[in-house]
Enzyme design. Sequence first.
Site, mmCIF file in Angstrom:
data_model
loop_
_atom_site.group_PDB
_atom_site.id
_atom_site.type_symbol
_atom_site.label_atom_id
_atom_site.label_comp_id
_atom_site.label_asym_id
_atom_site.label_seq_id
_atom_site.Cartn_x
_atom_site.Cartn_y
_atom_site.Cartn_z
ATOM 1 N N TYR A 27 0.917 -1.278 0.019
ATOM 2 C CA TYR A 27 -0.046 0.104 -0.090
ATOM 3 C C TYR A 27 0.799 1.266 0.057
ATOM 4 C CZ TYR A 27 -3.154 3.649 1.918
ATOM 5 O OH TYR A 27 -3.812 4.782 2.110
ATOM 6 N N LYS A 50 1.449 4.190 -2.754
ATOM 7 C CA LYS A 50 1.069 5.829 -2.613
ATOM 8 C C LYS A 50 2.236 6.457 -2.889
ATOM 9 C CE LYS A 50 -3.238 5.329 -1.264
ATOM 10 N NZ LYS A 50 -4.196 6.090 -2.308
#
Lengths: 271, 302
Positions: free
Chosen positions: A156, A160
């Site tokens: 994740y 990002k």
Amino acid sequence: MLSSMRSFVLITGATGGLGKAFAAECAARGWDLFLTDLSESRLALLAVGLSRLHNVEVKYRACNLADPAAREEFLKSLETAGLQFHFLINNAGLDFEGPFAERTPEELATVVRLNVEATVAITRWVLRLRDQARTFRILNVSSLAGFYPMPVKAVYAASKRFLLQFSLALHCELRGDDITVTALCPAGMPSNPGVIRSINAQGFMGRVTAKNVGFVAAKAIDRALAGRAVYIPGLLNLFLSRLGSLVPSSVAAALINRRWRETSKRCTPSN
Amino acid sequence: MEHVGARREKTENTTGKNTTGKTAVITGATSGIGLAALKELAGLGFRVIGVGRAAKRCAEAEASIRSEMPGARVDYLVADLSSQRQVRDLAAAISRLLETENGGCLDLLVNNAGTVSSWYVTTEDGYEMQFAVNHLAPFLLTRELLPLLNKAGFARVITTSSGSHYNTRMNWRDVMYRRGYNCLLAYKQSKLANVLFTSEFNRRQGPGSRIRAYAVDPGLVNTGIGEKGTNGFVCWFWRIRRQRGVAPEIAARTIIHLATTPGLEDPEAVYWKDCRPKRPSGYSQREDAGRRLWELSERLTS
Ligand SMILES: NC(=O)c1ccc[n+]([C@@H]2O[C@H](COP(=O)([O-])OP(=O)(O)OC[C@H]3O[C@@H](n4cnc5c(N)ncnc54)[C@H](OP(=O)(O)O)[C@@H]3O)[C@@H](O)[C@H]2O)c1
């Protein structure tokens, strides 16, 4: 005539906490919306609610953007419908929290497909459908997690990071074409009861880094309209992000690792 | 106007009030003031329908009332009142239930569910949580249940407002407090909306109406309301503050008084505290504000 045609704001992940706040904010500014997310029925409710409140047109279509075939069909449908856009908010993103080795390959792939691949594909496609009469705005929802390598959220946080770099590069590249690209990097936002619980579990740090979604959405749009490259809500978060570039990545990762372990220990008995 | 809800048979009970055969719906009946009011009404012989958002808490409340009062006629229905769809489904479920029992007649609706949120949270309809639960839900539920209330000899709609409604106005430019969200301001506005709604309801019903609306100020009450959707400071502050509050049973008395007293001392009074009429804020009585809120609410629930 192009100029007399309505032009829309496309918001992905529109029925999530931050997505709804973006939709409400844009509708309040009198913009017509095109919303997408997984659930048709939730989109329908939100569309009705916002059009009643702000007298704007709200179109929607459900799509699993992590599925490349469905995504392509969705994007084609926008073109077939002859829609044009002046704003794109790439807000859809997800994470399956927990240790890397405990995630299924499918889960990990989904994070990359949605957060990374879908954002790239949609951005490319919607640029073609831009309203030529207006400045085109792109707002990419990255995260404070984009500034650090984050154990337990490895994929994740990396996705990002990708969005942050991608935005910063496009911000420069597209400037000459009357297109602005802004990356939003928020910390955890208390947008629904589940998130509120997890922020509270993070104790003091969780609470002081959290910002109201309504505020974040409104400010993020302001920053996008001002053509800013990055928006990090909250002073402390800004400081933390700067820290990210001062402290060596390996040290940051070790610190975060420790913090997460403490937090999950604190969470486990009450769960 | 005579305030005697005694179309049906009367019987004396322990408090000397004539209530048997009456039907009541109470929202937010799984804790605090709503639960206390429901128990009291059930004890007085009302047929009561409680509403809660969590199936588990509804089942627990229902079971505890049945075991305390074996003769009680009580049912719980589950609905998350932040969702307009669920408010409509709730009204339909209430209608079905009462249709088979008494031809669909409702004597009392208590709009009591309420929420506090430290955060700007958007409901599935795209509205701010406190405005949706504390104001739009009572507005919509009352309107959906009007056909049932109209069948009663004399029906009452009681909405739990608060002293928080003083010293504030409607934030017309941004009723959802989307931009400068502040938990307390949004809460105060929603409780002001309760009084505006109540007054406007009565104006629209007109004199001689057989449905009358009242707003109740329960005072400071020792319940968990300030701890549920809040963060560190508000939560901590409420934990201390609630200690000075009265028990929910005491706060519920005003609701019971309005629900059961045949000849209220001042039937026209809108706002009640400690079983007596009290002067609500000047703003809450402004007809322009009442009309504007009504029209907005109609649009937002259409
Ligand atoms: N306590 C005070 O000092 C005070 C003062 C003035 C006015 N009031 C008003 O009194 C009323 C009752 O509050 P209370 O103090 O008794 O608080 P409470 O104990 O928290 O009760 C609130 C009730 O509303 C329910 N509820 C909350 N959100 C809901 C939703 N989205 N859908 C359905 N039900 C929902 C709660 O369900 P759960 O049981 O599942 O939480 C609970 O049954 C509120 O309208 C409040 O504004 C309270």
